[in-house]
Motif scaffolding. Structure first.
Motif, PDB file in Angstrom:
ATOM      1  N   VAL A 120       1.751-136.823 -11.913  1.00  0.00           N
ATOM      2  CA  VAL A 120       2.937-135.969 -10.206  1.00  0.00           C
ATOM      3  C   VAL A 120       1.598-136.433  -8.951  1.00  0.00           C
ATOM      4  CG1 VAL A 120       5.118-136.356 -10.574  1.00  0.00           C
ATOM      5  CG2 VAL A 120       3.831-134.653 -10.278  1.00  0.00           C
ATOM      6  N   ASN A 121       2.195-136.608  -7.549  1.00  0.00           N
ATOM      7  CA  ASN A 121       1.159-136.421  -6.817  1.00  0.00           C
ATOM      8  C   ASN A 121       1.951-134.827  -5.993  1.00  0.00           C
ATOM      9  OD1 ASN A 121       3.376-137.721  -5.335  1.00  0.00           O
ATOM     10  ND2 ASN A 121       2.388-138.099  -3.738  1.00  0.00           N
ATOM     11  N   GLY A 122       0.845-133.963  -4.886  1.00  0.00           N
ATOM     12  CA  GLY A 122       1.799-133.169  -4.357  1.00  0.00           C
ATOM     13  C   GLY A 122       1.639-132.078  -5.150  1.00  0.00           C
ATOM     14  N   LEU A 123       1.470-131.346  -5.933  1.00  0.00           N
ATOM     15  CA  LEU A 123       2.160-130.924  -7.487  1.00  0.00           C
ATOM     16  C   LEU A 123       1.149-128.865  -6.345  1.00  0.00           C
ATOM     17  CD1 LEU A 123       2.938-130.184  -9.952  1.00  0.00           C
ATOM     18  CD2 LEU A 123       0.691-129.731 -10.873  1.00  0.00           C
ATOM     19  N   ILE A 124      -0.125-129.317  -5.954  1.00  0.00           N
ATOM     20  CA  ILE A 124      -0.169-128.116  -5.463  1.00  0.00           C
ATOM     21  C   ILE A 124       0.972-127.407  -4.517  1.00  0.00           C
ATOM     22  CG2 ILE A 124      -1.693-126.846  -4.254  1.00  0.00           C
ATOM     23  CD1 ILE A 124      -4.114-128.051  -5.711  1.00  0.00           C
ATOM     24  N   PRO A 125       1.295-128.044  -3.396  1.00  0.00           N
ATOM     25  CA  PRO A 125       2.314-127.697  -2.918  1.00  0.00           C
ATOM     26  C   PRO A 125       3.762-126.934  -3.454  1.00  0.00           C
ATOM     27  CG  PRO A 125       1.401-128.939  -1.187  1.00  0.00           C
ATOM     28  CD  PRO A 125       0.944-129.494  -3.044  1.00  0.00           C
ATOM     29  N   ALA A 126       3.970-127.936  -4.954  1.00  0.00           N
ATOM     30  CA  ALA A 126       5.081-127.484  -5.075  1.00  0.00           C
ATOM     31  C   ALA A 126       5.066-126.164  -6.457  1.00  0.00           C
ATOM     32  CB  ALA A 126       5.554-128.266  -6.373  1.00  0.00           C
ATOM     33  N   LEU A 127       3.585-125.796  -6.750  1.00  0.00           N
ATOM     34  CA  LEU A 127       3.632-124.581  -8.102  1.00  0.00           C
ATOM     35  C   LEU A 127       3.223-123.429  -6.385  1.00  0.00           C
ATOM     36  CD1 LEU A 127       0.730-126.241 -10.408  1.00  0.00           C
ATOM     37  CD2 LEU A 127       2.999-125.934 -10.513  1.00  0.00           C
ATOM     38  N   LEU A 128       2.548-123.656  -5.431  1.00  0.00           N
ATOM     39  CA  LEU A 128       2.349-122.667  -4.194  1.00  0.00           C
ATOM     40  C   LEU A 128       3.951-121.730  -4.188  1.00  0.00           C
ATOM     41  CD1 LEU A 128      -0.494-123.726  -1.940  1.00  0.00           C
ATOM     42  CD2 LEU A 128      -0.396-121.908  -3.800  1.00  0.00           C
ATOM     43  N   ALA A 129       5.286-123.042  -3.844  1.00  0.00           N
ATOM     44  CA  ALA A 129       6.369-122.358  -3.773  1.00  0.00           C
ATOM     45  C   ALA A 129       6.801-121.930  -5.132  1.00  0.00           C
ATOM     46  CB  ALA A 129       7.534-123.229  -3.204  1.00  0.00           C
ATOM     47  N   CYS A 130       6.921-122.705  -6.421  1.00  0.00           N
ATOM     48  CA  CYS A 130       7.132-121.864  -7.587  1.00  0.00           C
ATOM     49  C   CYS A 130       6.438-120.794  -8.060  1.00  0.00           C
ATOM     50  CB  CYS A 130       6.874-122.782  -8.622  1.00  0.00           C
ATOM     51  SG  CYS A 130       7.323-122.113  -9.922  1.00  0.00           S
ATOM     52  N   ARG A 131       5.232-120.508  -7.328  1.00  0.00           N
ATOM     53  CA  ARG A 131       5.091-118.975  -7.187  1.00  0.00           C
ATOM     54  C   ARG A 131       5.754-118.308  -7.141  1.00  0.00           C
ATOM     55  NH1 ARG A 131      -1.293-118.110  -5.434  1.00  0.00           N
ATOM     56  NH2 ARG A 131      -0.270-118.200  -3.608  1.00  0.00           N
ATOM     57  N   GLU A 132       6.273-118.306  -5.293  1.00  0.00           N
ATOM     58  CA  GLU A 132       6.796-116.969  -4.819  1.00  0.00           C
ATOM     59  C   GLU A 132       7.956-116.837  -5.407  1.00  0.00           C
ATOM     60  OE1 GLU A 132       7.355-119.247  -0.476  1.00  0.00           O
ATOM     61  OE2 GLU A 132       4.735-118.855  -0.705  1.00  0.00           O
ATOM     62  N   LYS A 133       9.106-117.637  -6.000  1.00  0.00           N
ATOM     63  CA  LYS A 133       9.843-117.412  -6.666  1.00  0.00           C
ATOM     64  C   LYS A 133       9.573-116.999  -7.994  1.00  0.00           C
ATOM     65  CE  LYS A 133      12.515-119.769  -3.913  1.00  0.00           C
ATOM     66  NZ  LYS A 133      14.401-118.699  -3.983  1.00  0.00           N
ATOM     67  N   LYS A 134       8.695-116.700  -8.511  1.00  0.00           N
ATOM     68  CA  LYS A 134       8.493-115.352  -9.660  1.00  0.00           C
ATOM     69  C   LYS A 134       8.612-116.932 -10.877  1.00  0.00           C
ATOM     70  CE  LYS A 134       7.425-111.560  -7.930  1.00  0.00           C
ATOM     71  NZ  LYS A 134       7.736-111.597  -6.679  1.00  0.00           N
ATOM     72  N   ARG A 135       8.661-118.285 -10.778  1.00  0.00           N
ATOM     73  CA  ARG A 135       9.122-118.805 -11.781  1.00  0.00           C
ATOM     74  C   ARG A 135       8.013-119.768 -12.460  1.00  0.00           C
ATOM     75  NH1 ARG A 135      13.119-121.922  -8.462  1.00  0.00           N
ATOM     76  NH2 ARG A 135      14.834-119.876  -8.480  1.00  0.00           N
ATOM     77  N   GLN A 136       7.828-119.532 -14.185  1.00  0.00           N
ATOM     78  CA  GLN A 136       6.686-120.759 -14.760  1.00  0.00           C
ATOM     79  C   GLN A 136       7.037-122.103 -14.480  1.00  0.00           C
ATOM     80  OE1 GLN A 136       7.379-120.592 -18.951  1.00  0.00           O
ATOM     81  NE2 GLN A 136       8.984-118.684 -18.921  1.00  0.00           N
ATOM     82  N   ALA A 137       6.108-122.939 -14.314  1.00  0.00           N
ATOM     83  CA  ALA A 137       6.372-124.109 -14.606  1.00  0.00           C
ATOM     84  C   ALA A 137       5.991-124.993 -15.565  1.00  0.00           C
ATOM     85  CB  ALA A 137       5.192-124.616 -12.802  1.00  0.00           C
ATOM     86  N   PHE A 138       5.994-126.498 -15.951  1.00  0.00           N
ATOM     87  CA  PHE A 138       5.980-127.056 -16.781  1.00  0.00           C
ATOM     88  C   PHE A 138       5.036-128.418 -16.614  1.00  0.00           C
ATOM     89  CE2 PHE A 138       8.757-124.136 -18.870  1.00  0.00           C
ATOM     90  CZ  PHE A 138       8.222-124.122 -20.475  1.00  0.00           C
ATOM     91  N   VAL A 139       4.248-128.632 -16.098  1.00  0.00           N
ATOM     92  CA  VAL A 139       3.506-130.300 -16.113  1.00  0.00           C
ATOM     93  C   VAL A 139       3.024-130.548 -16.499  1.00  0.00           C
ATOM     94  CG1 VAL A 139       3.512-128.696 -13.901  1.00  0.00           C
ATOM     95  CG2 VAL A 139       1.826-128.829 -15.292  1.00  0.00           C
ATOM     96  N   PRO A 140       2.494-131.864 -16.367  1.00  0.00           N
ATOM     97  CA  PRO A 140       1.495-132.860 -17.058  1.00  0.00           C
ATOM     98  C   PRO A 140       0.215-132.969 -17.250  1.00  0.00           C
ATOM     99  CG  PRO A 140       3.368-134.173 -15.320  1.00  0.00           C
ATOM    100  CD  PRO A 140       2.734-132.514 -14.936  1.00  0.00           C
ATOM    101  N   ILE A 141      -0.249-132.536 -18.128  1.00  0.00           N
ATOM    102  CA  ILE A 141      -1.351-132.078 -18.865  1.00  0.00           C
ATOM    103  C   ILE A 141      -2.349-133.263 -17.848  1.00  0.00           C
ATOM    104  CG2 ILE A 141      -2.096-133.568 -20.368  1.00  0.00           C
ATOM    105  CD1 ILE A 141      -2.757-131.500 -22.114  1.00  0.00           C
TER     106      ILE A 141
END
Length: 293
Positions: A120-141
């Motif tokens: 998927v596109n735009g994953l880096i903005p999503a992971l940066l926001a996810c890091r602020e929430k202190k959650r783990q992420a499941f992403v495509p390889i």
């Protein structure tokens, strides 16, 4: 019958607001309803998700009315990035996977009909926001290059829906993304200012612009070296900070405008044609399927 809530993120420019995927299973006439301002590409997820679940060997809830709410409803949702979150929500609501981890995780990925996960596109903005929430992420390889750039963020790389299922059941843990040293990747080769012969006044202007972070305007007829000088400005600028590198990577992640990890954090020289309009120069236009502006 059951209700499950899964977290993912939308994509609005380079911002990634949180989206809560609420899945409700109820008795009644079988159907699949999606609400929450979904675009056509999001509504088509009902067919992708259903086929992917069945082809991956999971039980699709029979004789069940499935309602998927993408909250908050006032944020427009586009693209297929919600497929994995919807599929996980259906599995959790039907009791096929434990829901204890869902509050501490976010899911991103487009599903193929076989159950495989696509990038998927735009994953880096999503992971940066996810890091602020202190959650783990499941992403495509397939997104492992981007996932490795976001430091201090636990991202699990999944090839398909089955591997996510096995990880959530603690049968077969997924591989965690490896950190990438973006400082080494940010070096670019746009030429050296020492290669320029003459143009002493222009070269001094470049040095002052780089040192003081000033804007610079070159004016002159074609062939006088304006583009050549502009290309060498990046070699004079100081190393990128982590914040600057992530801002560059976020823009390229949104537009899929990179080839390899090393290109994600490199400064680029844009050379618009001299006939382009003012609106085109500053990024005017409409949003297309890859959220380019």
């Amino acid at each position: 019958m059951a209700l499950a809530r899964v977290y993912t993120r939308a994509l609005i420019g380079i911002h990634a607001p949180e989206i809560r995927v609420e899945v409700d299973l109820a008795r009644g006439m079988p159907g699949f309803t999606m609400v929450g301002m979904p675009a056509t590409t999001v509504k088509e997820a009902r067919d992708r998700v259903k086929t992917a679940l069945m082809n991956a060997g999971f039980e699709y809830p029979p004789a069940t009315r499935i309602t998927v709410n993408l909250a908050p409803a006032d944020i427009p949702k586009t693209g297929a990035r919600y497929d994995l979150a919807i599929a996980v929500g259906i599995l959790a609501a039907s009791g096929q996977i434990p829901d204890s981890i869902l509050e501490q995780a976010e899911f991103y990925g487009e599903l193929a009909l076989t159950g495989e996960l696509r990038a998927v596109n735009g994953l880096i903005p999503a992971l940066l926001a996810c890091r602020e929430k202190k959650r783990q992420a499941f992403v495509p390889i397939a997104n492992q290059q981007e996932a490795g750039l976001v430091r201090e963020q636990k991202s699990w790389l999944a090839a398909d829906l089955v591997s996510v299922y096995e990880h959530l059941h603690e049968h077969q843990p997924l591989r965690e993304s490896k950190p990438v040293d973006w400082a080494c990747q940010a070096e670019s080769d746009e030429g050296d200012l020492a290669d320029v012969v003459g143009q002493e006044q222009a070269k001094r202007a470049l040095l002052l612009s780089a040192a003081g972070k000033h804007h610079l305007l070159f004016v002159g007829p074609p062939g006088t070296g304006k583009t050549m000088l502009a290309q060498r400005l990046s070699g004079l600028l100081p190393s990128l900070t982590e914040k600057e590198a992530m801002e560059i990577a976020a823009v390229k992640s949104v537009s899929f405008d990179y080839h390899g990890t090393e290109a994600l954090t490199q400064r680029e020289v844009r050379s618009p044609h001299h006939t382009c309009t003012a609106a085109a120069l500053v990024g005017g236009g409409t949003v297309n399927s890859h959220n380019k502006f």
